[in-house]
Design a protein around this motif. Sequence first.
Motif, PDB file in Angstrom:
ATOM      1  N   ARG A   1       0.631  -1.392  -0.048  1.00 49.91           N
ATOM      2  CA  ARG A   1       0.010  -0.065   0.011  1.00 49.91           C
ATOM      3  C   ARG A   1       1.070   1.362   0.013  1.00 49.91           C
ATOM      4  O   ARG A   1       0.645   2.086  -0.627  1.00 49.91           O
ATOM      5  CB  ARG A   1      -0.791   0.073   1.251  1.00 49.91           C
ATOM      6  CG  ARG A   1      -1.793   1.103   1.249  1.00 49.91           C
ATOM      7  CD  ARG A   1      -2.703   1.220   2.373  1.00 49.91           C
ATOM      8  NE  ARG A   1      -3.527  -0.177   2.396  1.00 49.91           N
ATOM      9  CZ  ARG A   1      -4.629  -0.386   3.280  1.00 49.91           C
ATOM     10  NH1 ARG A   1      -4.578   0.288   4.373  1.00 49.91           N
ATOM     11  NH2 ARG A   1      -5.369  -1.444   3.251  1.00 49.91           N
TER      12      ARG A   1
ATOM     13  N   ARG B   1       2.276   2.064  -3.451  1.00 52.28           N
ATOM     14  CA  ARG B   1       1.120   2.582  -4.363  1.00 52.28           C
ATOM     15  C   ARG B   1       0.855   4.108  -4.055  1.00 52.28           C
ATOM     16  O   ARG B   1       0.695   4.733  -4.744  1.00 52.28           O
ATOM     17  CB  ARG B   1       0.035   1.712  -4.430  1.00 52.28           C
ATOM     18  CG  ARG B   1       0.050   0.095  -4.945  1.00 52.28           C
ATOM     19  CD  ARG B   1      -1.436  -0.334  -4.973  1.00 52.28           C
ATOM     20  NE  ARG B   1      -2.022  -0.359  -3.684  1.00 52.28           N
ATOM     21  CZ  ARG B   1      -2.032  -1.329  -2.991  1.00 52.28           C
ATOM     22  NH1 ARG B   1      -1.247  -2.557  -3.293  1.00 52.28           N
ATOM     23  NH2 ARG B   1      -2.736  -1.891  -1.758  1.00 52.28           N
ATOM     24  N   ARG B   2       0.878   4.305  -2.826  1.00 52.00           N
ATOM     25  CA  ARG B   2       0.607   5.543  -2.392  1.00 52.00           C
ATOM     26  C   ARG B   2       1.934   6.585  -2.673  1.00 52.00           C
ATOM     27  O   ARG B   2       1.465   7.819  -3.302  1.00 52.00           O
ATOM     28  CB  ARG B   2       0.501   5.810  -0.912  1.00 52.00           C
ATOM     29  CG  ARG B   2       0.276   7.216  -0.389  1.00 52.00           C
ATOM     30  CD  ARG B   2      -0.239   7.201   0.989  1.00 52.00           C
ATOM     31  NE  ARG B   2       1.058   6.913   1.914  1.00 52.00           N
ATOM     32  CZ  ARG B   2       1.214   5.568   2.616  1.00 52.00           C
ATOM     33  NH1 ARG B   2       0.168   4.827   2.593  1.00 52.00           N
ATOM     34  NH2 ARG B   2       1.954   5.378   3.293  1.00 52.00           N
TER      35      ARG B   2
ATOM     36  N   ARG C   1       1.579   7.344  -6.646  1.00 53.21           N
ATOM     37  CA  ARG C   1       0.407   8.234  -6.853  1.00 53.21           C
ATOM     38  C   ARG C   1       0.986   9.719  -6.606  1.00 53.21           C
ATOM     39  O   ARG C   1       0.707  10.602  -7.154  1.00 53.21           O
ATOM     40  CB  ARG C   1      -0.718   7.925  -6.208  1.00 53.21           C
ATOM     41  CG  ARG C   1      -1.322   6.505  -6.693  1.00 53.21           C
ATOM     42  CD  ARG C   1      -2.859   6.509  -6.132  1.00 53.21           C
ATOM     43  NE  ARG C   1      -3.261   4.888  -6.424  1.00 53.21           N
ATOM     44  CZ  ARG C   1      -3.317   4.073  -5.352  1.00 53.21           C
ATOM     45  NH1 ARG C   1      -2.910   4.280  -4.155  1.00 53.21           N
ATOM     46  NH2 ARG C   1      -3.610   2.856  -5.757  1.00 53.21           N
TER      47      ARG C   1
ATOM     48  N   LEU D   1       0.611   6.045 -11.646  1.00 53.18           N
ATOM     49  CA  LEU D   1      -0.755   5.455 -11.453  1.00 53.18           C
ATOM     50  C   LEU D   1      -0.350   3.905 -11.748  1.00 53.18           C
ATOM     51  O   LEU D   1      -0.134   3.667 -12.704  1.00 53.18           O
ATOM     52  CB  LEU D   1      -1.835   6.056 -12.700  1.00 53.18           C
ATOM     53  CG  LEU D   1      -3.233   5.318 -12.669  1.00 53.18           C
ATOM     54  CD1 LEU D   1      -3.935   5.436 -11.103  1.00 53.18           C
ATOM     55  CD2 LEU D   1      -3.996   5.722 -13.729  1.00 53.18           C
TER      56      LEU D   1
ATOM     57  N   GLN E   1     -10.265   2.080 -11.784  1.00 52.32           N
ATOM     58  CA  GLN E   1     -11.078   1.854 -10.521  1.00 52.32           C
ATOM     59  C   GLN E   1     -10.693   3.326  -9.734  1.00 52.32           C
ATOM     60  O   GLN E   1      -9.626   3.887 -10.154  1.00 52.32           O
ATOM     61  CB  GLN E   1     -10.371   0.869  -9.690  1.00 52.32           C
ATOM     62  CG  GLN E   1     -10.606  -0.366  -9.954  1.00 52.32           C
ATOM     63  CD  GLN E   1      -9.639  -1.140 -11.114  1.00 52.32           C
ATOM     64  OE1 GLN E   1      -8.542  -1.125 -10.821  1.00 52.32           O
ATOM     65  NE2 GLN E   1     -10.313  -1.675 -12.026  1.00 52.32           N
ATOM     66  N   LYS E   2     -11.770   3.755  -8.886  1.00 51.44           N
ATOM     67  CA  LYS E   2     -11.642   5.026  -8.141  1.00 51.44           C
ATOM     68  C   LYS E   2     -11.701   4.772  -6.682  1.00 51.44           C
ATOM     69  O   LYS E   2     -12.470   3.662  -6.211  1.00 51.44           O
ATOM     70  CB  LYS E   2     -12.698   5.846  -8.654  1.00 51.44           C
ATOM     71  CG  LYS E   2     -12.495   6.602 -10.161  1.00 51.44           C
ATOM     72  CD  LYS E   2     -13.619   7.414 -10.267  1.00 51.44           C
ATOM     73  CE  LYS E   2     -13.411   8.176 -11.785  1.00 51.44           C
ATOM     74  NZ  LYS E   2     -14.493   9.354 -12.017  1.00 51.44           N
ATOM     75  N   ARG E   3     -11.130   5.666  -5.944  1.00 54.05           N
ATOM     76  CA  ARG E   3     -10.920   5.799  -4.528  1.00 54.05           C
ATOM     77  C   ARG E   3     -11.139   6.948  -3.868  1.00 54.05           C
ATOM     78  O   ARG E   3     -10.581   7.948  -4.104  1.00 54.05           O
ATOM     79  CB  ARG E   3      -9.981   4.969  -3.841  1.00 54.05           C
ATOM     80  CG  ARG E   3      -9.869   4.652  -2.385  1.00 54.05           C
ATOM     81  CD  ARG E   3      -8.657   4.140  -1.874  1.00 54.05           C
ATOM     82  NE  ARG E   3      -8.978   3.540  -0.273  1.00 54.05           N
ATOM     83  CZ  ARG E   3      -7.937   3.350   0.355  1.00 54.05           C
ATOM     84  NH1 ARG E   3      -6.926   3.143  -0.135  1.00 54.05           N
ATOM     85  NH2 ARG E   3      -7.889   3.167   1.853  1.00 54.05           N
ATOM     86  N   ARG E   4     -12.365   7.163  -3.172  1.00 51.42           N
ATOM     87  CA  ARG E   4     -12.921   8.528  -2.629  1.00 51.42           C
ATOM     88  C   ARG E   4     -12.720   9.525  -3.841  1.00 51.42           C
ATOM     89  O   ARG E   4     -12.322  10.588  -3.627  1.00 51.42           O
ATOM     90  CB  ARG E   4     -11.756   8.760  -1.600  1.00 51.42           C
ATOM     91  CG  ARG E   4     -11.772   8.118  -0.369  1.00 51.42           C
ATOM     92  CD  ARG E   4     -10.656   8.437   0.789  1.00 51.42           C
ATOM     93  NE  ARG E   4     -10.479   7.556   1.811  1.00 51.42           N
ATOM     94  CZ  ARG E   4      -9.716   7.469   2.700  1.00 51.42           C
ATOM     95  NH1 ARG E   4      -8.764   8.530   2.384  1.00 51.42           N
ATOM     96  NH2 ARG E   4      -9.678   6.539   3.953  1.00 51.42           N
TER      97      ARG E   4
ATOM     98  N   ASN F   1     -11.207   9.581  -6.539  1.00 50.55           N
ATOM     99  CA  ASN F   1      -9.916   9.748  -7.250  1.00 50.55           C
ATOM    100  C   ASN F   1      -9.411   8.617  -7.925  1.00 50.55           C
ATOM    101  O   ASN F   1      -9.760   7.307  -7.349  1.00 50.55           O
ATOM    102  CB  ASN F   1      -8.785  10.359  -6.599  1.00 50.55           C
ATOM    103  CG  ASN F   1      -9.002  11.458  -5.842  1.00 50.55           C
ATOM    104  OD1 ASN F   1      -9.347  12.657  -6.531  1.00 50.55           O
ATOM    105  ND2 ASN F   1      -8.749  11.699  -4.309  1.00 50.55           N
TER     106      ASN F   1
ATOM    107  N   SER G   1      -7.454   5.484  -9.010  1.00 48.35           N
ATOM    108  CA  SER G   1      -6.616   4.657  -8.030  1.00 48.35           C
ATOM    109  C   SER G   1      -5.727   3.760  -9.061  1.00 48.35           C
ATOM    110  O   SER G   1      -4.754   3.136  -8.419  1.00 48.35           O
ATOM    111  CB  SER G   1      -7.134   4.081  -6.672  1.00 48.35           C
ATOM    112  OG  SER G   1      -8.046   3.335  -7.047  1.00 48.35           O
ATOM    113  N   HIS G   2      -6.422   3.176 -10.050  1.00 49.83           N
ATOM    114  CA  HIS G   2      -5.803   2.036 -10.490  1.00 49.83           C
ATOM    115  C   HIS G   2      -6.342   1.730 -12.042  1.00 49.83           C
ATOM    116  O   HIS G   2      -7.750   2.283 -12.267  1.00 49.83           O
ATOM    117  CB  HIS G   2      -6.002   0.594  -9.971  1.00 49.83           C
ATOM    118  CG  HIS G   2      -5.434  -0.464 -10.420  1.00 49.83           C
ATOM    119  ND1 HIS G   2      -5.940  -1.257 -11.437  1.00 49.83           N
ATOM    120  CD2 HIS G   2      -4.244  -1.149  -9.811  1.00 49.83           C
ATOM    121  CE1 HIS G   2      -5.060  -2.294 -11.832  1.00 49.83           C
ATOM    122  NE2 HIS G   2      -4.045  -2.202 -10.657  1.00 49.83           N
TER     123      HIS G   2
END
Length: 209
Positions: free
Chosen positions: A19, A22-23, A26, A31, A82-85, A87, A89-90
């Motif tokens: 994790r 990945r953070r 970004r 990405l 894919q989005k998270r919150r 944004n 993300s993938h």
Amino acid sequence: MSKGNNVKLKADVRNEFTRASRRELRENGGLPGVVYGGGEESIAVAVDFKDTSKLFHTGRSEVFRLDIPGSGEIPVLIKDVQKRRGNVSHVDFLRISMNKPVRVTVAIDYQGTAAGTKTGGILQTQLTELEVEGLPGKLPSNLVADVSALEVGDRLTVADLNVPEGITLHASEEEILATVMVPRIVEESQTDDEAAENVTEDGNATETE
């Protein structure tokens, strides 16, 4: 139509899958993504977010080349984002063969002003996209739906679309795309008028069967 393999996007092979990694990717403008399909092993990749995001707006039928060290230039489509919150993300890239048909989802581009809206009607659209199938180089970026001839009560269906040669639609021809509805306020007014006609002069409602 698709630009047919004219766009190239550089990618790096991704070897860390935590994790935190990945953070960090970004935060540095990258990405994470994966390339799969075509009967070959999946490849975890990292791409530039800004360069990739430009392809998000051209439709999922946009064929381009992903340049991966050790693998060369691979023709791909964006299969999923894919989005998270809120944004991105993938991103998933589908490896394709230019000689084999693929099935993708394309947007419906509604064009024109429905004639019925000029007399008070309201245009309602039912679908925003459809599944199509064809050779990657022939895939349309969207399907144009001309609503200009629609009067109040008219419907535009899948059968009315002008589909490019060699492209198959995966939808029923009778499926409704758009219709011009009578405004609700007009319908209510007509109902009130009909009710008024059933009232006698002395104010008593007449019996109806």
